[in-house]
Design a protein around this motif. Structure first.
Motif, PDB file in Angstrom:
ATOM      1  N   ASP A 194       3.630 -46.256   8.643  1.00  0.00           N
ATOM      2  CA  ASP A 194       2.516 -46.930   8.062  1.00  0.00           C
ATOM      3  C   ASP A 194       1.559 -45.761   7.641  1.00  0.00           C
ATOM      4  N   ARG A 196      -2.311 -44.833   6.590  1.00  0.00           N
ATOM      5  CA  ARG A 196      -3.487 -45.307   6.712  1.00  0.00           C
ATOM      6  C   ARG A 196      -4.548 -44.153   6.444  1.00  0.00           C
ATOM      7  N   TRP A 197      -5.660 -44.797   5.989  1.00  0.00           N
ATOM      8  CA  TRP A 197      -6.750 -43.748   5.182  1.00  0.00           C
ATOM      9  C   TRP A 197      -7.979 -44.234   5.750  1.00  0.00           C
ATOM     10  N   ASP A 198      -8.999 -43.346   6.088  1.00  0.00           N
ATOM     11  CA  ASP A 198     -10.439 -43.726   6.478  1.00  0.00           C
ATOM     12  C   ASP A 198     -11.168 -44.163   5.383  1.00  0.00           C
ATOM     13  N   ASP A 199     -12.559 -44.587   5.370  1.00  0.00           N
ATOM     14  CA  ASP A 199     -13.390 -45.251   4.575  1.00  0.00           C
ATOM     15  C   ASP A 199     -13.824 -44.089   3.579  1.00  0.00           C
ATOM     16  N   LEU A 203      -6.605 -39.201   4.214  1.00  0.00           N
ATOM     17  CA  LEU A 203      -5.113 -39.716   5.197  1.00  0.00           C
ATOM     18  C   LEU A 203      -5.410 -39.434   6.718  1.00  0.00           C
ATOM     19  N   SER A 205      -3.095 -41.037   9.115  1.00  0.00           N
ATOM     20  CA  SER A 205      -1.809 -41.049   9.605  1.00  0.00           C
ATOM     21  C   SER A 205      -0.960 -39.670   9.081  1.00  0.00           C
ATOM     22  N   THR A 210       0.462 -40.180  14.760  1.00  0.00           N
ATOM     23  CA  THR A 210      -0.029 -41.475  13.970  1.00  0.00           C
ATOM     24  C   THR A 210       0.874 -41.928  12.910  1.00  0.00           C
ATOM     25  N   TYR A 211       1.840 -41.113  12.480  1.00  0.00           N
ATOM     26  CA  TYR A 211       2.869 -41.832  11.340  1.00  0.00           C
ATOM     27  C   TYR A 211       4.161 -41.597  12.193  1.00  0.00           C
ATOM     28  N   THR A 279       5.286 -53.135  11.239  1.00  0.00           N
ATOM     29  CA  THR A 279       4.723 -52.615  12.391  1.00  0.00           C
ATOM     30  C   THR A 279       4.658 -53.817  13.478  1.00  0.00           C
ATOM     31  N   LYS A 282       1.656 -56.121  12.430  1.00  0.00           N
ATOM     32  CA  LYS A 282       1.893 -56.865  11.595  1.00  0.00           C
ATOM     33  C   LYS A 282       2.853 -58.267  11.773  1.00  0.00           C
TER      34      LYS A 282
END
Length: 297
Positions: A194, A196-199, A203, A205, A210-211, A279, A282
């Motif tokens: 999965d 994932r990015w912050d605001d 990146l 993850s 985290t990945y 995941t 989800k």
């Protein structure tokens, strides 16, 4: 480039077969541009197709020279010369392959050759969106069985059965390993990996914590792989087929099995909204949506 996919083994097998010697007589060295300046990258599952045919073409050139030399020595037709079982023979005359090489060296026969191969029949017109971008297709089928915990969204892959089309397999053990590895990699793509990015768009993850890539514990206890043993209709190397990336797509069966398991909560009358990667979070959201009357009818 050999990166663990068994390419050097297959190329060694091809050369050994062409010269009629055993694999332990063949040494395969790493790619270097001072040896072959214009090689293609090892990508698109083309390693054996391209390098295997190029190696075969180089062998054919060398064999033609050696056969002509043997024919001259023993007064036999060059087209009758056979390379097999470590021997070179024709018309009742035999020589060990190594002895023929030594004799040819002393007779100043060239013992080096360059082989080249480019995939035939492929073309594509981007303007019209027409053509033949692929030489052939590799096909496969997979059936996956999963168990889903409806309280947590966690799941296990319990059983997998795969039938995959590799043409005439050059090395069944390597091909099965590639199919198994490609499937597990594809499973990670669709279930755990999965991004994932912050605001700020960075990146997050970006490491193994985290990945989440699949581990050995994610491999199903029941994991059967069978090769669909039908020669490639096209003139690939010994009528084999690429086997690196095609099995990757077979893991779609895992995602479909998870989705079907969730759909069973509504007697398969609702199509769950399950984005990939599926995941556990989800999956749990999809389970809750169905239990709360959501989803597509």
């Amino acid at each position: 480039t050999e990166m663990g996919q068994g390419l050097h083994t297959k190329i060694g097998q091809i050369v050994a077969h062409e010269f009629g010697v055993t694999l332990d007589n063949i040494e395969v060295t790493a790619t270097r541009t001072d040896k072959v300046p214009n090689t293609s990258p090892t990508a698109a599952s083309s390693g054996t197709d391209l390098n295997g045919k190029a190696a075969q073409n180089a062998c054919i050139t060398s064999k033609e020279r050696l056969a002509a030399f043997f024919a001259e020595q023993f007064n036999v037709p060059a087209e009758d010369v056979i390379f097999a079982a470590g021997q070179v023979s024709a018309g009742g005359h035999h020589l060990p392959f190594t002895q023929l090489i030594q004799n040819a060296y002393m007779a100043r026969i060239s013992l080096s050759a360059t082989g080249y191969y480019r995939t035939p029949k492929i073309y594509y017109d981007r303007e019209t969106g027409s053509g033949r971008p692929f030489f052939y297709f590799a096909n496969g089928a997979a059936v996956s069985e999963v168990s889903v915990d409806t309280l947590t969204g966690e799941y296990t892959l319990d059983k997998v059965d795969i039938l995959h089309d590799v043409g005439t397999s050059l090395n069944p053990a390597i091909d099965r390993g590639q199919i198994e590895g490609g499937f597990i990699q594809g499973m990670g793509w669709l279930t755990t990996e999965d991004l994932r990015w912050d605001d700020s768009g960075r990146l997050i993850s970006n490491n193994m914590a985290t990945y989440k890539i699949p581990a050995i514990g994610d491999t199903p206890a029941h994991f059967n792989v069978a090769l669909f043993d039908r020669p490639n209709a096209e003139d690939s190397i010994y009528h084999s087929k690429a086997v690196g990336e095609p099995p990757f797509m077979l893991a779609i069966s895992v995602w479909c099995a998870i989705k079907d398991a969730i759909a069973s909560l509504a007697d398969y009358k609702v199509d769950p909204d399950l984005p990939a990667p599926a995941t556990p979070e989800k999956v749990l959201m999809a389970i809750n949506a169905i239990q709360n009357g959501g989803g597509e009818q």
